[in-house]
Design a protein around this motif. Structure first.
Motif, PDB file in Angstrom:
ATOM      1  N   PHE A  51      23.627  -3.894 -16.779  1.00 27.45           N
ATOM      2  CA  PHE A  51      24.704  -3.740 -15.814  1.00 27.45           C
ATOM      3  C   PHE A  51      25.565  -4.995 -15.754  1.00 27.45           C
ATOM      4  O   PHE A  51      25.080  -6.090 -16.000  1.00 27.45           O
ATOM      5  N   THR A  52      26.810  -4.808 -15.372  1.00 28.33           N
ATOM      6  CA  THR A  52      27.636  -5.908 -14.887  1.00 28.33           C
ATOM      7  C   THR A  52      27.572  -5.819 -13.365  1.00 28.33           C
ATOM      8  O   THR A  52      27.017  -4.857 -12.825  1.00 28.33           O
ATOM      9  N   THR A  53      28.155  -6.782 -12.702  1.00 29.60           N
ATOM     10  CA  THR A  53      28.134  -6.739 -11.238  1.00 29.60           C
ATOM     11  C   THR A  53      28.780  -5.466 -10.717  1.00 29.60           C
ATOM     12  O   THR A  53      28.202  -4.745  -9.897  1.00 29.60           O
ATOM     13  N   HIS A  54      29.987  -5.159 -11.210  1.00 27.90           N
ATOM     14  CA  HIS A  54      30.672  -3.989 -10.657  1.00 27.90           C
ATOM     15  C   HIS A  54      30.050  -2.679 -11.130  1.00 27.90           C
ATOM     16  O   HIS A  54      30.039  -1.700 -10.388  1.00 27.90           O
ATOM     17  N   SER A  55      29.470  -2.636 -12.329  1.00 31.90           N
ATOM     18  CA  SER A  55      28.833  -1.384 -12.749  1.00 31.90           C
ATOM     19  C   SER A  55      27.547  -1.136 -11.939  1.00 31.90           C
ATOM     20  O   SER A  55      27.191   0.009 -11.678  1.00 31.90           O
ATOM     21  N   TYR A  56      26.897  -2.214 -11.510  1.00 27.57           N
ATOM     22  CA  TYR A  56      25.707  -2.074 -10.664  1.00 27.57           C
ATOM     23  C   TYR A  56      26.087  -1.531  -9.285  1.00 27.57           C
ATOM     24  O   TYR A  56      25.412  -0.649  -8.748  1.00 27.57           O
ATOM     25  N   VAL A  57      27.183  -2.032  -8.729  1.00 30.44           N
ATOM     26  CA  VAL A  57      27.640  -1.540  -7.423  1.00 30.44           C
ATOM     27  C   VAL A  57      27.986  -0.055  -7.518  1.00 30.44           C
ATOM     28  O   VAL A  57      27.586   0.749  -6.663  1.00 30.44           O
ATOM     29  N   VAL A  58      28.715   0.325  -8.572  1.00 31.80           N
ATOM     30  CA  VAL A  58      29.051   1.738  -8.767  1.00 31.80           C
ATOM     31  C   VAL A  58      27.773   2.564  -8.877  1.00 31.80           C
ATOM     32  O   VAL A  58      27.651   3.638  -8.276  1.00 31.80           O
ATOM     33  N   HIS A  59      26.795   2.065  -9.623  1.00 31.97           N
ATOM     34  CA  HIS A  59      25.528   2.778  -9.796  1.00 31.97           C
ATOM     35  C   HIS A  59      24.791   2.945  -8.457  1.00 31.97           C
ATOM     36  O   HIS A  59      24.286   4.030  -8.155  1.00 31.97           O
ATOM     37  N   LYS A  60      24.733   1.883  -7.676  1.00 34.14           N
ATOM     38  CA  LYS A  60      24.028   1.957  -6.387  1.00 34.14           C
ATOM     39  C   LYS A  60      24.748   2.894  -5.409  1.00 34.14           C
ATOM     40  O   LYS A  60      24.104   3.545  -4.600  1.00 34.14           O
ATOM     41  N   LEU A  61      26.065   2.963  -5.490  1.00 36.60           N
ATOM     42  CA  LEU A  61      26.815   3.841  -4.592  1.00 36.60           C
ATOM     43  C   LEU A  61      26.763   5.309  -5.011  1.00 36.60           C
ATOM     44  O   LEU A  61      26.767   6.201  -4.167  1.00 36.60           O
TER      45      LEU A  61
END
Length: 151
Positions: A51-61
């Motif tokens: 993950f990148t930071t923003h792809s992780y946030v998208v994944h968690k959401l």
């Protein structure tokens, strides 16, 4: 987490630069994966996704696993922008499984919608669409351009 300024893989990057035909700095994906393999036992068998930071946030959401092309390009020549795919030759050469890499989609693509669980944790409303997005520098430039065009 390995952040952009992490330089542990910079020596590996220098040795790979002639082979990959590019000046690598150490923040690209291949040098980092190789550094982890050399320094953290069993990392390959334990890695499920990158993950990148923003792809992780998208994944968690949303539960979606995705990445934008601008960020994929920053990973280095492992991403082939001519066909919008991960470079299968380099994946084979460096023994990197395509399964750990996210599908690449345009930033404006709806990755998914906020899940009930994410809504409960964040206070956001379930079902709100979430875009694939992109990294902070790129999106900041885009926002500045759009803001200027309004006035």
């Amino acid at each position: 987490a390995v952040l952009l300024d992490d330089i542990r893989s910079s020596e590996i990057a220098r040795t790979l630069s002639p082979k990959l035909g590019a000046n690598l700095y150490g923040y690209e994906l291949v040098p980092r994966i190789l550094w982890f393999r050399d320094n953290i036992p069993n990392v390959d068998s334990q890695t499920r996704k990158i993950f990148t930071t923003h792809s992780y946030v998208v994944h968690k959401l949303t539960g979606a696993y995705c990445l934008d092309p601008h960020t994929a390009l920053a990973f280095g020549s492992i991403f082939d922008s001519s066909n919008f795919q991960w470079n299968s030759d380099q994946l084979k050469e460096f023994n990197i499984s395509a399964n750990i890499l996210p599908p690449v989609q345009p930033p404006k693509t709806i990755a998914g919608r906020i899940t009930r669980e994410a809504a409960r944790i964040t206070g956001l409303k379930a079902g709100i669409p979430v875009l694939v997005g992109t990294g902070d520098t790129f999106i900041s430039i885009l926002t500045a351009i759009c803001s200027c065009s309004i006035y």
